[in-house]
Design a protein around this motif. Structure first.
Motif, PDB file in Angstrom:
ATOM      1  N   ARG A 112      -9.437 114.863  35.388  1.00 36.28           N
ATOM      2  CA  ARG A 112      -8.868 114.146  34.670  1.00 36.28           C
ATOM      3  C   ARG A 112      -9.806 113.872  33.633  1.00 36.28           C
ATOM      4  O   ARG A 112     -11.227 113.851  33.734  1.00 36.28           O
ATOM      5  N   GLY A 113      -9.370 113.369  32.365  1.00 36.10           N
ATOM      6  CA  GLY A 113     -10.228 113.082  31.056  1.00 36.10           C
ATOM      7  C   GLY A 113      -9.474 112.109  30.322  1.00 36.10           C
ATOM      8  O   GLY A 113      -8.170 111.779  30.231  1.00 36.10           O
ATOM      9  N   ASP A 114     -10.255 111.150  29.519  1.00 35.22           N
ATOM     10  CA  ASP A 114      -9.489 110.400  28.636  1.00 35.22           C
ATOM     11  C   ASP A 114      -9.644 110.700  27.378  1.00 35.22           C
ATOM     12  O   ASP A 114     -10.441 111.873  26.961  1.00 35.22           O
ATOM     13  N   ARG A 115      -9.166 110.092  26.199  1.00 36.93           N
ATOM     14  CA  ARG A 115      -9.407 110.499  24.736  1.00 36.93           C
ATOM     15  C   ARG A 115     -10.748 110.242  24.334  1.00 36.93           C
ATOM     16  O   ARG A 115     -11.043 110.997  23.155  1.00 36.93           O
ATOM     17  N   TRP A 116     -11.627 109.695  24.820  1.00 38.35           N
ATOM     18  CA  TRP A 116     -12.951 109.634  24.596  1.00 38.35           C
ATOM     19  C   TRP A 116     -14.005 110.903  25.132  1.00 38.35           C
ATOM     20  O   TRP A 116     -14.881 111.141  24.851  1.00 38.35           O
ATOM     21  N   GLY A 117     -13.225 111.653  25.962  1.00 34.36           N
ATOM     22  CA  GLY A 117     -13.772 112.674  26.585  1.00 34.36           C
ATOM     23  C   GLY A 117     -14.457 112.603  28.029  1.00 34.36           C
ATOM     24  O   GLY A 117     -15.295 113.495  28.618  1.00 34.36           O
ATOM     25  N   ASN A 118     -14.462 111.399  28.395  1.00 27.73           N
ATOM     26  CA  ASN A 118     -15.164 110.993  29.905  1.00 27.73           C
ATOM     27  C   ASN A 118     -14.274 111.990  30.576  1.00 27.73           C
ATOM     28  O   ASN A 118     -12.832 112.078  30.994  1.00 27.73           O
ATOM     29  N   LEU A 119     -14.968 112.610  31.725  1.00 27.81           N
ATOM     30  CA  LEU A 119     -14.482 113.580  32.613  1.00 27.81           C
ATOM     31  C   LEU A 119     -14.775 113.194  34.324  1.00 27.81           C
ATOM     32  O   LEU A 119     -15.730 112.724  34.487  1.00 27.81           O
ATOM     33  N   VAL A 120     -14.022 113.556  35.279  1.00 25.54           N
ATOM     34  CA  VAL A 120     -14.044 113.487  36.338  1.00 25.54           C
ATOM     35  C   VAL A 120     -13.510 114.930  37.033  1.00 25.54           C
ATOM     36  O   VAL A 120     -12.471 115.488  36.352  1.00 25.54           O
ATOM     37  N   TYR A 121     -14.061 115.355  38.033  1.00 24.24           N
ATOM     38  CA  TYR A 121     -13.667 116.626  38.712  1.00 24.24           C
ATOM     39  C   TYR A 121     -13.201 116.790  39.965  1.00 24.24           C
ATOM     40  O   TYR A 121     -13.245 115.442  40.815  1.00 24.24           O
ATOM     41  N   ARG A 122     -12.524 117.718  40.515  1.00 22.57           N
ATOM     42  CA  ARG A 122     -11.896 117.761  42.024  1.00 22.57           C
ATOM     43  C   ARG A 122     -13.026 118.602  42.708  1.00 22.57           C
ATOM     44  O   ARG A 122     -13.050 119.611  42.516  1.00 22.57           O
ATOM     45  N   LYS A 123     -13.540 117.776  43.481  1.00 23.67           N
ATOM     46  CA  LYS A 123     -14.364 118.424  44.414  1.00 23.67           C
ATOM     47  C   LYS A 123     -15.432 119.508  44.065  1.00 23.67           C
ATOM     48  O   LYS A 123     -15.867 119.365  42.956  1.00 23.67           O
ATOM     49  N   THR A 124     -15.517 120.954  44.682  1.00 22.94           N
ATOM     50  CA  THR A 124     -16.301 121.715  44.193  1.00 22.94           C
ATOM     51  C   THR A 124     -15.911 122.567  42.820  1.00 22.94           C
ATOM     52  O   THR A 124     -16.630 123.217  42.111  1.00 22.94           O
ATOM     53  N   ALA A 125     -14.593 122.042  42.435  1.00 18.11           N
ATOM     54  CA  ALA A 125     -14.414 122.709  40.884  1.00 18.11           C
ATOM     55  C   ALA A 125     -15.667 121.974  40.036  1.00 18.11           C
ATOM     56  O   ALA A 125     -15.466 122.531  38.817  1.00 18.11           O
ATOM     57  N   ALA A 136     -13.044 120.563  27.094  1.00 19.71           N
ATOM     58  CA  ALA A 136     -12.598 120.517  28.576  1.00 19.71           C
ATOM     59  C   ALA A 136     -11.200 120.553  28.929  1.00 19.71           C
ATOM     60  O   ALA A 136     -10.288 119.888  28.103  1.00 19.71           O
ATOM     61  N   GLN A 137     -10.669 121.578  29.772  1.00 18.88           N
ATOM     62  CA  GLN A 137      -9.267 121.788  30.081  1.00 18.88           C
ATOM     63  C   GLN A 137      -9.215 120.753  31.548  1.00 18.88           C
ATOM     64  O   GLN A 137      -9.747 120.594  32.122  1.00 18.88           O
ATOM     65  N   VAL A 138      -8.135 119.952  31.079  1.00 22.86           N
ATOM     66  CA  VAL A 138      -8.064 118.979  32.364  1.00 22.86           C
ATOM     67  C   VAL A 138      -6.527 118.942  32.847  1.00 22.86           C
ATOM     68  O   VAL A 138      -5.480 119.455  31.944  1.00 22.86           O
ATOM     69  N   VAL A 139      -6.368 118.620  33.955  1.00 21.67           N
ATOM     70  CA  VAL A 139      -4.841 118.623  34.721  1.00 21.67           C
ATOM     71  C   VAL A 139      -4.447 117.270  34.034  1.00 21.67           C
ATOM     72  O   VAL A 139      -2.901 117.467  33.988  1.00 21.67           O
ATOM     73  N   GLU A 140      -5.012 116.317  33.735  1.00 16.10           N
ATOM     74  CA  GLU A 140      -4.281 114.953  33.307  1.00 16.10           C
ATOM     75  C   GLU A 140      -5.015 114.455  32.355  1.00 16.10           C
ATOM     76  O   GLU A 140      -6.206 114.199  32.455  1.00 16.10           O
ATOM     77  N   VAL A 141      -4.475 113.929  31.143  1.00 17.23           N
ATOM     78  CA  VAL A 141      -5.247 112.948  30.333  1.00 17.23           C
ATOM     79  C   VAL A 141      -4.784 111.746  30.486  1.00 17.23           C
ATOM     80  O   VAL A 141      -3.557 111.352  30.439  1.00 17.23           O
ATOM     81  N   VAL A 142      -5.750 110.811  30.816  1.00 20.63           N
ATOM     82  CA  VAL A 142      -5.334 109.330  31.365  1.00 20.63           C
ATOM     83  C   VAL A 142      -5.960 108.368  30.208  1.00 20.63           C
ATOM     84  O   VAL A 142      -6.565 108.646  29.554  1.00 20.63           O
ATOM     85  N   GLY A 143      -5.208 107.083  30.329  1.00 21.78           N
ATOM     86  CA  GLY A 143      -5.587 106.164  29.239  1.00 21.78           C
ATOM     87  C   GLY A 143      -7.218 105.655  29.528  1.00 21.78           C
ATOM     88  O   GLY A 143      -7.584 105.659  30.494  1.00 21.78           O
ATOM     89  N   LEU A 144      -7.628 105.094  28.414  1.00 25.44           N
ATOM     90  CA  LEU A 144      -9.019 104.524  28.556  1.00 25.44           C
ATOM     91  C   LEU A 144      -8.819 103.193  29.433  1.00 25.44           C
ATOM     92  O   LEU A 144      -7.887 102.533  29.501  1.00 25.44           O
ATOM     93  N   GLY A 145      -9.958 103.383  30.485  1.00 26.41           N
ATOM     94  CA  GLY A 145     -10.017 102.255  31.469  1.00 26.41           C
ATOM     95  C   GLY A 145      -9.326 102.913  32.762  1.00 26.41           C
ATOM     96  O   GLY A 145      -9.435 102.037  33.712  1.00 26.41           O
ATOM     97  N   GLU A 146      -8.559 103.781  32.940  1.00 23.18           N
ATOM     98  CA  GLU A 146      -8.000 104.394  33.885  1.00 23.18           C
ATOM     99  C   GLU A 146      -9.113 105.220  34.811  1.00 23.18           C
ATOM    100  O   GLU A 146      -8.828 105.490  35.973  1.00 23.18           O
ATOM    101  N   ILE A 147     -10.235 105.555  34.231  1.00 22.51           N
ATOM    102  CA  ILE A 147     -11.177 106.233  35.155  1.00 22.51           C
ATOM    103  C   ILE A 147     -12.429 105.293  35.271  1.00 22.51           C
ATOM    104  O   ILE A 147     -12.793 104.494  34.185  1.00 22.51           O
ATOM    105  N   ASP A 148     -12.518 104.971  36.520  1.00 20.60           N
ATOM    106  CA  ASP A 148     -13.733 103.935  36.524  1.00 20.60           C
ATOM    107  C   ASP A 148     -14.866 104.389  36.264  1.00 20.60           C
ATOM    108  O   ASP A 148     -15.580 105.469  36.620  1.00 20.60           O
TER     109      ASP A 148
END
Length: 221
Positions: free
Chosen positions: A161-174, A190-202
């Motif tokens: 997942r990523g947001d419009r600011w470019g913050n990213l989280v990954y899936r396990k060993t990926a 960054a290729q992401v599975v899902e673009v989420v809104g600001l604040g949706e990523i802790d």
């Protein structure tokens, strides 16, 4: 308003020029940004230097880039495996260069570039062909060889997942090489599975902060 999202994969890679040095994340197929690689294939850039853990698997992703003779040089730690036949054939024919780097050294050389470090001494590779032409030193009675950072023009990485600011989280060993490659490139896509809104990523779970990412694009369905 900061918005690093791209409307298409094609737009995300459109300005990658011939001769660019590109870091591509992934450990085999885990974390490989296949959609971005496919877009790069369609874009047509040639004479590329690719930094990756291996030299492609089978017929897709990085292997396809090599098969189409878009790659001039590979910098990797594991160039040969059962299904890396495209790289193997081109290397034997003298049509592609190889800079072999032990995996730990590869990761640290990339990390050094992102951290602004001018290089480091490591015992790995000392006394082998990999140390030829490099500075060596004895430190506390142990032999070391000097390794330089690896910088890149672009990094193509995959995140969950990523947001419009470019913050990213990954899936396990990926996650593998993605975070350090993002820091070592001038432009990180960054290729992401899902673009989420600001604040949706802790904020406490962000692995790659947006300061290291210039473009975010959803992967192909």
């Amino acid at each position: 308003m900061i918005d690093k999202t791209c409307e298409s994969l094609e737009r995300a890679v459109a300005d990658i020029p011939d001769g660019a040095t590109i870091m591509i994340g992934g450990f085999g197929n885990a974390g490989m940004p296949s959609s971005l690689i496919d877009a790069l294939l369609a874009q047509g850039a040639r004479e590329l230097t690719i930094v990756n853990n291996n030299a492609g698997n089978g017929e897709t992703g990085l292997a396809a880039l090599i098969r189409e003779k878009r790659v001039r040089k590979m910098v990797c730690s594991f160039p040969r495996q059962a299904d890396s036949h495209h790289f193997d054939a081109l290397y034997r024919a003298g049509e592609i260069e190889l800079e072999l780097t032990p995996q730990g050294n590869l990761a640290e050389r990339i990390r050094a570039a992102g951290a602004g470090i001018g290089g480091f001494f490591t015992p790995t590779g000392f006394g082998t062909l990999l140390a030829e032409g490099k500075e060596t030193r004895v430190i506390d009675g142990r032999n070391y060889v000097f390794e330089t950072p690896i910088h890149a023009d672009f990094a193509l990485i995959k995140a969950l997942r990523g947001d419009r600011w470019g913050n990213l989280v990954y899936r396990k060993t990926a996650r593998n090489f993605g975070p350090i490659m993002a820091m070592a490139a001038k432009t990180t896509i960054a290729q992401v599975v899902e673009v989420v809104g600001l604040g949706e990523i802790d904020p406490e779970t962000v692995v790659t902060p947006g300061i290291f990412v210039q473009r975010v694009v959803r992967e192909a369905a």
